[in-house]
Design an enzyme around this catalytic site. Structure first.
Site, PDB file in Angstrom:
ATOM      1  CG  ASP A   1      37.926  39.184  49.789  1.00 12.36           C
ATOM      2  OD1 ASP A   1      38.718  40.034  50.223  1.00 12.36           O
ATOM      3  OD2 ASP A   1      38.297  38.041  49.449  1.00 12.36           O
TER       4      ASP A   1
ATOM      5  CE  LYS B   1      37.664  38.956  53.534  1.00 14.49           C
ATOM      6  NZ  LYS B   1      38.425  40.157  53.109  1.00 14.49           N
TER       7      LYS B   1
HETATM    8  P1  NDP Z   1      38.014  39.352  42.334  1.00 14.21           P
HETATM    9  O1  NDP Z   1      37.043  38.274  42.550  1.00 14.21           O
HETATM   10  O2  NDP Z   1      37.575  40.617  41.683  1.00 14.21           O
HETATM   11  O3  NDP Z   1      39.256  38.808  41.515  1.00 14.21           O
HETATM   12  C1  NDP Z   1      40.023  37.750  41.984  1.00 14.21           C
HETATM   13  C2  NDP Z   1      41.134  37.457  40.996  1.00 14.21           C
HETATM   14  O4  NDP Z   1      42.057  36.564  41.589  1.00 14.21           O
HETATM   15  C3  NDP Z   1      40.626  36.777  39.752  1.00 14.21           C
HETATM   16  O5  NDP Z   1      41.449  37.128  38.657  1.00 14.21           O
HETATM   17  C4  NDP Z   1      40.778  35.305  40.102  1.00 14.21           C
HETATM   18  O6  NDP Z   1      40.906  34.444  38.985  1.00 14.21           O
HETATM   19  C5  NDP Z   1      42.051  35.329  40.902  1.00 14.21           C
HETATM   20  N1  NDP Z   1      42.015  34.208  41.876  1.00 14.21           N
HETATM   21  C6  NDP Z   1      41.118  34.047  42.852  1.00 14.21           C
HETATM   22  N2  NDP Z   1      41.336  32.907  43.531  1.00 14.21           N
HETATM   23  C7  NDP Z   1      42.390  32.348  42.934  1.00 14.21           C
HETATM   24  C8  NDP Z   1      43.090  31.162  43.179  1.00 14.21           C
HETATM   25  N3  NDP Z   1      42.748  30.300  44.155  1.00 14.21           N
HETATM   26  N4  NDP Z   1      44.159  30.901  42.398  1.00 14.21           N
HETATM   27  C9  NDP Z   1      44.520  31.760  41.407  1.00 14.21           C
HETATM   28  N5  NDP Z   1      43.861  32.892  41.123  1.00 14.21           N
HETATM   29  C10 NDP Z   1      42.825  33.192  41.882  1.00 14.21           C
HETATM   30  O7  NDP Z   1      38.636  39.671  43.775  1.00 14.21           O
HETATM   31  P2  NDP Z   1      39.414  40.943  44.282  1.00 14.21           P
HETATM   32  O8  NDP Z   1      40.201  41.559  43.198  1.00 14.21           O
HETATM   33  O9  NDP Z   1      38.457  41.783  45.033  1.00 14.21           O
HETATM   34  O10 NDP Z   1      40.392  40.297  45.367  1.00 14.21           O
HETATM   35  C11 NDP Z   1      41.717  39.879  45.043  1.00 14.21           C
HETATM   36  C12 NDP Z   1      42.544  39.798  46.306  1.00 14.21           C
HETATM   37  O11 NDP Z   1      42.593  41.085  46.936  1.00 14.21           O
HETATM   38  C13 NDP Z   1      41.997  38.857  47.383  1.00 14.21           C
HETATM   39  O12 NDP Z   1      43.092  38.261  48.056  1.00 14.21           O
HETATM   40  C14 NDP Z   1      41.265  39.784  48.335  1.00 14.21           C
HETATM   41  O13 NDP Z   1      41.195  39.238  49.617  1.00 14.21           O
HETATM   42  C15 NDP Z   1      42.172  40.990  48.286  1.00 14.21           C
HETATM   43  N6  NDP Z   1      41.580  42.265  48.682  1.00 14.21           N
HETATM   44  C16 NDP Z   1      40.443  42.743  48.094  1.00 14.21           C
HETATM   45  C17 NDP Z   1      39.918  43.973  48.458  1.00 14.21           C
HETATM   46  C18 NDP Z   1      38.724  44.559  47.807  1.00 14.21           C
HETATM   47  O14 NDP Z   1      38.371  45.690  48.160  1.00 14.21           O
HETATM   48  N7  NDP Z   1      38.092  43.900  46.847  1.00 14.21           N
HETATM   49  C19 NDP Z   1      40.547  44.761  49.531  1.00 14.21           C
HETATM   50  C20 NDP Z   1      41.780  44.214  50.031  1.00 14.21           C
HETATM   51  C21 NDP Z   1      42.239  43.002  49.620  1.00 14.21           C
HETATM   52  P3  NDP Z   1      39.674  33.498  38.541  1.00 14.21           P
HETATM   53  O15 NDP Z   1      38.688  34.431  37.897  1.00 14.21           O
HETATM   54  O16 NDP Z   1      40.272  32.523  37.609  1.00 14.21           O
HETATM   55  O17 NDP Z   1      39.149  32.878  39.800  1.00 14.21           O
HETATM   56  O1  2IT Z   2      40.334  42.460  52.479  1.00 15.51           O
HETATM   57  C1  2IT Z   2      39.761  43.567  52.520  1.00 15.51           C
HETATM   58  O2  2IT Z   2      40.232  44.531  53.130  1.00 15.51           O
HETATM   59  C2  2IT Z   2      38.494  43.712  51.793  1.00 15.51           C
HETATM   60  N1  2IT Z   2      38.074  42.766  51.132  1.00 15.51           N
HETATM   61  C3  2IT Z   2      37.707  44.980  51.881  1.00 15.51           C
HETATM   62  C4  2IT Z   2      36.914  45.018  53.149  1.00 15.51           C
HETATM   63  C5  2IT Z   2      35.959  46.173  53.291  1.00 15.51           C
HETATM   64  O3  2IT Z   2      35.232  46.144  54.285  1.00 15.51           O
HETATM   65  O4  2IT Z   2      35.926  47.076  52.448  1.00 15.51           O
END
Ligand code: NDP
Ligand code: 2IT
Length: 449
Positions: free
Chosen positions: A166, A126
């Site tokens: 992420d 990460k």
């Molecule tokens: P984005 O940046 O697209 O969206 C994040 C969302 O979560 C936003 O709505 C944001 O709100 C909210 N958020 C972020 N930080 C906080 C916080 N501290 N408190 C409250 N709300 C928060 O990210 P992703 O959708 O890609 O990621 C979301 C989650 O999914 C993370 O935990 C990530 O690790 C996990 N994840 C992502 C993957 C991927 O492929 N993208 C794969 C697997 C897991 P705001 O805009 O107000 O900050």
């Molecule tokens: O938390 C996760 O699994 C991710 N943010 C995606 C990682 C990746 O390499 O696609």
């Protein structure tokens, strides 16, 4: 508790005193594998646990850049290359002001187990920065990404370490990072980053993959208990990449999503969330979720004031935390149970506190753990790497079918391992056990490295 296990947990606490998220993630996994350790006394001699909790390498670096006002800003960059045991380091990059070593390490640690569950040859990593993308111009984002990559490039490669997105890192950022990497290396190395746009080597369905995969996992989990998504009420925290595509697929299976959120608050729309509007606000305008009311004044907006997110007070059948770590607290878990929740599936990484998970499980709620339920994103990243290697493209339908099969298999693995180790229905333990078994076996096979 097993004496070896107790000692390693104590050592991890002592060695990483300022890293609560990392300690939390380690404890959750280690406490699930006690029975495996009892069966395999040789794991102690081979120091399997000690090696599993120590990252192979942590890189931190300075990221200087110039903002639109001409001011010099310095951020901190990270890459935690946690484990290359079963494949090249693989995991996302997070740009968020809260990023620190504890968060990077917990995410890297979780990633090892998640990636093992996909069945694909990818190790765990990460990275990211405490850079805050909110309110930055496109040019500022580009300059930051270029500076970040100017250091990161020397540590990554398509067979070495493959970052992706992420929180705060999506298609736009991956594009700028890829452009700079290609320029420095003077080579097109397509598989060095995943989450690329289709025009220069991305995979169809990668954007949708984490959210869709979460719903495939949820579908299987419900099916195993003679339930389904049809006509179920769903609440989804976050409104980013994972939340948006979880919403889309849940609706596709006949569920009704009534609430979504961002870090300022949540919207409740009893008619069902207007997803095209959310996409417009979040993906195009990069605005705040409150703006939903401009078009739907009949919906409600509830501002977040304390530690607990207001979204978990809304009555729902299925709760999908898709924002960030520890966003669903014990108080929130109690509210959800009081309101009759049947399943919680984690789209975010470690969104439930340990106390919340324990409470949900004790009260018969189905829990889909992050490292299994949100593995669809990284699994599809591995499918993107495959396409880059063979210089070919799969159709959207082909990728989605592979993703569905992978998620279905992951659920089956969690279920079978939970049953085998005497905790049927506890998929949190099932996921930890299945991934740990595979990793420990690979570690034994490769000697002391
Ligand atoms: P984005 O940046 O697209 O969206 C994040 C969302 O979560 C936003 O709505 C944001 O709100 C909210 N958020 C972020 N930080 C906080 C916080 N501290 N408190 C409250 N709300 C928060 O990210 P992703 O959708 O890609 O990621 C979301 C989650 O999914 C993370 O935990 C990530 O690790 C996990 N994840 C992502 C993957 C991927 O492929 N993208 C794969 C697997 C897991 P705001 O805009 O107000 O900050
Ligand atoms: O938390 C996760 O699994 C991710 N943010 C995606 C990682 C990746 O390499 O696609």
């Amino acid at each position: 508790m097993n004496e070896y296990l107790t000692r390693v947990i104590n050592d991890v606490e002592k060695k990483n005193p300022n890293e609560p998220e990392f300690i939390q993630a380690v404890k959750e996994v280690l406490c699930s594998v006690e029975k495996i350790l009892d069966k395999h006394p040789e794991y102690k001699e081979k120091a399997i646990l000690e090696r599993m909790v120590e990252p192979e390498r942590i890189i931190t670096f300075r990221v200087p850049w110039v903002n639109d006002k001409g001011e010099v800003i310095v951020n901190r960059g990270f890459r935690v290359q946690f484990s290359s045991l079963i494949g090249p380091y693989k995991g996302g990059l997070r740009f968020h002001p809260s990023v620190n070593q504890s968060i990077m390490k917990f995410l890297g640690f979780e990633q090892i187990f998640k990636n093992a569950l996909t069945g694909l040859p990818i190790g765990g990593a990460k990275g990211g920065s405490d850079f805050d993308p909110k309110g930055k111009s496109d040019n500022e984002i580009m300059r930051f990404c270029q500076s970040f990559m100017t250091e990161l490039y020397r540590h990554i490669g398509q067979d070495v370490d493959v970052p992706a997105g992420d929180i705060g890192v999506g298609g736009r950022e991956i594009g700028y990072l890829f452009g700079q990497y290609k320029r420095i290396r003077n080579a097109y190395e397509g598989g060095v980053l995943t989450g690329k746009a289709i025009s220069y080597g991305g995979s169809l369905a990668r954007t949708e993959a984490t959210g869709y995969g979460l719903i495939f996992y949820t579908r299987e989990m419900l099916k195993a208990h003679d339930k389904s998504l049809i006509n179920k009420t769903v609440t989804i925290s976050g409104s980013g990449n994972v939340a948006i595509y979880a919403c889309e697929k849940a609706v596709g299976y006949g569920a009704k999503v009534v609430a979504m959120s961002d870090s300022n608050g949540c919207i409740y729309d009893e008619n069902g969330i207007d997803l095209p509007l959310i996409k417009q606000i979040k993906e195009v305008e990069r605005g705040r979720i409150k703006e939903y009311l401009n078009k739907h004044p009949e919906a409600k907006y509830i501002e977040k004031t304390g530690e607990d997110s207001p979204i978990w007070e809304i009555k729902t059948d299925i709760a999908l935390p898709c924002a960030t770590q520890n966003e669903l607290t014990l108080n929130s878990a109690k509210k959800l149970v009081e309101n009759g929740v049947i399943a919680v599936a984690e789209g975010a990484n470690m969104p439930c506190t340990q106390e919340a998970t324990d409470y949900l499980l004790e009260h018969g709620v189905l829990v889909g753990p992050a490292k299994a339920a949100n593995a669809g994103g990284v699994a599809t990243s591995a499918i993107e790497m495959t396409q880059n290697s063979i210089r070919y493209y799969y159709s959207f339908e082909e990728v989605e079918k592979k993703l569905d099969n992978i998620m279905t298999n992951i659920f089956k693995t969690c279920k079978e391992n939970a049953e085998e180790y005497g905790c049927a229905g506890n998929y949190v333990a099932g996921a930890n056990i299945a991934a740990f078994k595979k990793l420990a076996e690979a570690m034994c096979a490769q000697g002391i490295v």
